[in-house]
Enzyme design. Sequence first.
Site, PDB file in Angstrom:
ATOM      1  N   VAL A   1       0.846  -1.208   0.003  1.00  0.00           N
ATOM      2  CA  VAL A   1       0.013   0.117  -0.123  1.00  0.00           C
ATOM      3  C   VAL A   1       0.829   1.431   0.083  1.00  0.00           C
ATOM      4  O   VAL A   1       0.204   2.429  -0.342  1.00  0.00           O
ATOM      5  CB  VAL A   1      -0.941   0.147   1.072  1.00  0.00           C
ATOM      6  CG1 VAL A   1      -2.034  -1.181   0.913  1.00  0.00           C
ATOM      7  CG2 VAL A   1      -0.254   0.222   2.762  1.00  0.00           C
TER       8      VAL A   1
ATOM      9  N   ASN B   1      -6.827  -0.993   6.413  1.00  0.00           N
ATOM     10  CA  ASN B   1      -6.534  -1.692   7.425  1.00  0.00           C
ATOM     11  C   ASN B   1      -4.944  -2.043   7.845  1.00  0.00           C
ATOM     12  O   ASN B   1      -4.417  -2.178   8.806  1.00  0.00           O
ATOM     13  CB  ASN B   1      -7.375  -2.902   7.739  1.00  0.00           C
ATOM     14  CG  ASN B   1      -6.574  -3.878   8.928  1.00  0.00           C
ATOM     15  OD1 ASN B   1      -7.067  -3.804   9.896  1.00  0.00           O
ATOM     16  ND2 ASN B   1      -6.122  -4.930   8.087  1.00  0.00           N
TER      17      ASN B   1
ATOM     18  N   SER C   1      -5.898   4.147  15.851  1.00  0.00           N
ATOM     19  CA  SER C   1      -5.584   3.383  16.930  1.00  0.00           C
ATOM     20  C   SER C   1      -5.817   4.573  17.777  1.00  0.00           C
ATOM     21  O   SER C   1      -5.618   5.989  17.865  1.00  0.00           O
ATOM     22  CB  SER C   1      -4.115   2.951  16.817  1.00  0.00           C
ATOM     23  OG  SER C   1      -3.654   2.859  18.040  1.00  0.00           O
TER      24      SER C   1
ATOM     25  N   TYR D   1       4.558   5.245  14.807  1.00  0.00           N
ATOM     26  CA  TYR D   1       2.981   4.656  14.782  1.00  0.00           C
ATOM     27  C   TYR D   1       2.063   5.455  15.351  1.00  0.00           C
ATOM     28  O   TYR D   1       1.044   5.797  14.520  1.00  0.00           O
ATOM     29  CB  TYR D   1       3.167   3.304  15.740  1.00  0.00           C
ATOM     30  CG  TYR D   1       1.949   2.631  15.557  1.00  0.00           C
ATOM     31  CD1 TYR D   1       1.711   1.776  14.462  1.00  0.00           C
ATOM     32  CD2 TYR D   1       0.921   2.615  16.615  1.00  0.00           C
ATOM     33  CE1 TYR D   1       0.692   0.847  14.592  1.00  0.00           C
ATOM     34  CE2 TYR D   1      -0.125   1.800  16.451  1.00  0.00           C
ATOM     35  CZ  TYR D   1      -0.400   1.143  15.601  1.00  0.00           C
ATOM     36  OH  TYR D   1      -1.625   0.251  15.441  1.00  0.00           O
TER      37      TYR D   1
ATOM     38  N   SER E   1       1.581   8.380  12.772  1.00  0.00           N
ATOM     39  CA  SER E   1       0.985   7.834  11.592  1.00  0.00           C
ATOM     40  C   SER E   1      -0.620   7.716  11.971  1.00  0.00           C
ATOM     41  O   SER E   1      -1.311   7.995  10.992  1.00  0.00           O
ATOM     42  CB  SER E   1       1.436   6.454  11.137  1.00  0.00           C
ATOM     43  OG  SER E   1       1.005   5.543  11.787  1.00  0.00           O
ATOM     44  N   LYS E   2      -0.788   7.233  12.967  1.00  0.00           N
ATOM     45  CA  LYS E   2      -2.297   6.972  13.464  1.00  0.00           C
ATOM     46  C   LYS E   2      -3.167   8.353  13.565  1.00  0.00           C
ATOM     47  O   LYS E   2      -4.300   8.502  13.270  1.00  0.00           O
ATOM     48  CB  LYS E   2      -2.502   6.164  14.358  1.00  0.00           C
ATOM     49  CG  LYS E   2      -1.938   4.823  14.179  1.00  0.00           C
ATOM     50  CD  LYS E   2      -2.670   3.937  12.982  1.00  0.00           C
ATOM     51  CE  LYS E   2      -2.518   2.652  12.811  1.00  0.00           C
ATOM     52  NZ  LYS E   2      -3.203   1.836  11.707  1.00  0.00           N
TER      53      LYS E   2
ATOM     54  N   ILE F   1      -5.967  -5.055  20.843  1.00  0.00           N
ATOM     55  CA  ILE F   1      -6.573  -6.072  20.276  1.00  0.00           C
ATOM     56  C   ILE F   1      -5.651  -7.374  20.087  1.00  0.00           C
ATOM     57  O   ILE F   1      -4.468  -7.189  19.607  1.00  0.00           O
ATOM     58  CB  ILE F   1      -6.990  -5.775  19.035  1.00  0.00           C
ATOM     59  CG1 ILE F   1      -7.890  -4.270  18.901  1.00  0.00           C
ATOM     60  CG2 ILE F   1      -7.926  -6.674  18.047  1.00  0.00           C
ATOM     61  CD1 ILE F   1      -8.995  -4.084  19.815  1.00  0.00           C
TER      62      ILE F   1
HETATM   63  P1  NAI Z   1      -1.295  -7.932  11.635  1.00  0.00           P
HETATM   64  O1  NAI Z   1       0.104  -7.552  11.700  1.00  0.00           O
HETATM   65  O2  NAI Z   1      -1.836  -9.020  12.263  1.00  0.00           O
HETATM   66  O3  NAI Z   1      -2.000  -7.730  10.310  1.00  0.00           O
HETATM   67  C1  NAI Z   1      -1.455  -6.588   9.414  1.00  0.00           C
HETATM   68  C2  NAI Z   1      -1.920  -7.086   7.877  1.00  0.00           C
HETATM   69  O4  NAI Z   1      -1.408  -6.058   7.098  1.00  0.00           O
HETATM   70  C3  NAI Z   1      -1.068  -8.326   7.627  1.00  0.00           C
HETATM   71  O5  NAI Z   1      -1.820  -9.178   6.763  1.00  0.00           O
HETATM   72  C4  NAI Z   1       0.239  -7.727   6.936  1.00  0.00           C
HETATM   73  O6  NAI Z   1       0.544  -8.831   5.839  1.00  0.00           O
HETATM   74  C5  NAI Z   1      -0.429  -6.795   6.160  1.00  0.00           C
HETATM   75  N1  NAI Z   1       0.430  -5.573   5.703  1.00  0.00           N
HETATM   76  C6  NAI Z   1       1.830  -5.220   6.348  1.00  0.00           C
HETATM   77  N2  NAI Z   1       2.175  -4.282   5.649  1.00  0.00           N
HETATM   78  C7  NAI Z   1       1.507  -4.176   4.480  1.00  0.00           C
HETATM   79  C8  NAI Z   1       1.651  -3.314   3.089  1.00  0.00           C
HETATM   80  N3  NAI Z   1       2.750  -2.475   2.932  1.00  0.00           N
HETATM   81  N4  NAI Z   1       0.551  -3.406   2.228  1.00  0.00           N
HETATM   82  C9  NAI Z   1      -0.391  -4.379   2.336  1.00  0.00           C
HETATM   83  N5  NAI Z   1      -0.563  -5.135   3.429  1.00  0.00           N
HETATM   84  C10 NAI Z   1       0.401  -5.028   4.345  1.00  0.00           C
HETATM   85  O7  NAI Z   1      -2.084  -6.479  12.392  1.00  0.00           O
HETATM   86  P2  NAI Z   1      -3.316  -6.035  13.189  1.00  0.00           P
HETATM   87  O8  NAI Z   1      -3.343  -6.052  14.560  1.00  0.00           O
HETATM   88  O9  NAI Z   1      -4.546  -7.081  12.432  1.00  0.00           O
HETATM   89  O10 NAI Z   1      -3.468  -4.696  12.605  1.00  0.00           O
HETATM   90  C11 NAI Z   1      -4.436  -4.400  11.787  1.00  0.00           C
HETATM   91  C12 NAI Z   1      -4.559  -2.815  11.848  1.00  0.00           C
HETATM   92  O11 NAI Z   1      -5.263  -2.523  13.115  1.00  0.00           O
HETATM   93  C13 NAI Z   1      -3.065  -2.034  11.455  1.00  0.00           C
HETATM   94  O12 NAI Z   1      -3.466  -0.885  11.075  1.00  0.00           O
HETATM   95  C14 NAI Z   1      -2.805  -1.722  13.104  1.00  0.00           C
HETATM   96  O13 NAI Z   1      -2.217  -0.409  13.296  1.00  0.00           O
HETATM   97  C15 NAI Z   1      -4.302  -1.399  13.663  1.00  0.00           C
HETATM   98  N6  NAI Z   1      -4.578  -1.611  15.220  1.00  0.00           N
HETATM   99  C16 NAI Z   1      -4.201  -2.763  15.563  1.00  0.00           C
HETATM  100  C17 NAI Z   1      -4.280  -2.811  17.160  1.00  0.00           C
HETATM  101  C18 NAI Z   1      -3.829  -4.318  17.798  1.00  0.00           C
HETATM  102  O14 NAI Z   1      -3.869  -4.009  19.001  1.00  0.00           O
HETATM  103  N7  NAI Z   1      -3.604  -5.065  17.303  1.00  0.00           N
HETATM  104  C19 NAI Z   1      -4.691  -1.851  17.905  1.00  0.00           C
HETATM  105  C20 NAI Z   1      -4.946  -0.607  17.163  1.00  0.00           C
HETATM  106  C21 NAI Z   1      -4.891  -0.449  15.715  1.00  0.00           C
END
Ligand code: NAI
Length: 241
Positions: free
Chosen positions: A57, A83, A136, A149, A152-153, A182
């Site tokens: 992305v 996401n 976030s 981070y 960015s958010k 999460i």
């Molecule tokens: P995760 O690491 O489990 O999943 C992230 C996904 O994004 C993965 O499938 C990864 O391959 C993909 N990804 C990474 N870089 C990419 C790129 N350059 N282009 C396309 N896809 C890419 O992370 P999670 O926890 O599911 O996070 C999802 C979103 O939620 C993120 O934006 C994260 O910042 C946000 N978030 C997560 C929290 C948490 O506690 N897990 C809390 C607040 C926000």
Amino acid sequence: MSDKKTAVVTGGAMGIGKAISERLKKAGCDIVIIDVDEEKASSAASELEGTYHVCDVSDSEQVNETVDKIIENNGKIDILINNAGITADALMMRMKENDWDRVIGINLKGVFNFMGAVLKKSMMRNKSGSIVNIASIVGIIGNPGQANYSASKAGVIALTKTAAKESATRGIRVNAIAPGFIETRMTSDLPDKVKEEFLRNIPMKRMGTGEEVAAAVEFLALENSSYITGQVIILDGGMVM
Ligand code: NAI
């Protein structure tokens, strides 16, 4: 061409993005997964009878090509969920320039790239669409060790409001979710001490799940929220109130 809504989910191969893809599939959408992990993206897409594109992305050229391909296949994009996100934590004094650039590039520029392409190539033309960006709570309150981070958010929140103001007259809504803590791969690597400290500060005394984020995304993405735009829903078990 299907008369179902086409929902594009970036970072949809695992974690919160996978849960969002499952939820929107159940709500009757055609799912298009965007991810850099081909193996996981392909298996999630076949599970959901959807399609996938390997695309970083943060790379505007890849994003433009991918959005063109989606429109060629599906005709239009009705829902976009931004996401995809990463962390690269360090105290600000020690943070490497490359880690600043990578996190801002994926988490913030990635949202700009995808929203820009989808608005221009599909939603503005069709005068319809709904975008949900995953921010976030640290984009609101900051967090030590996460200068890149949290900045960015915070940027994603400002971008959400700006896009909402620029596209509202065209029947397009843009909202954000600000999750707290999460349970996913992103948080599984945190040291136990950090997790305990987080949990102490959460009134509900537990982490949230991807499914709980997905339920709020479904609400903002579909018609039940038809008069809501430019908003940020905090989803954090009561941590920030
Ligand atoms: P995760 O690491 O489990 O999943 C992230 C996904 O994004 C993965 O499938 C990864 O391959 C993909 N990804 C990474 N870089 C990419 C790129 N350059 N282009 C396309 N896809 C890419 O992370 P999670 O926890 O599911 O996070 C999802 C979103 O939620 C993120 O934006 C994260 O910042 C946000 N978030 C997560 C929290 C948490 O506690 N897990 C809390 C607040 C926000």
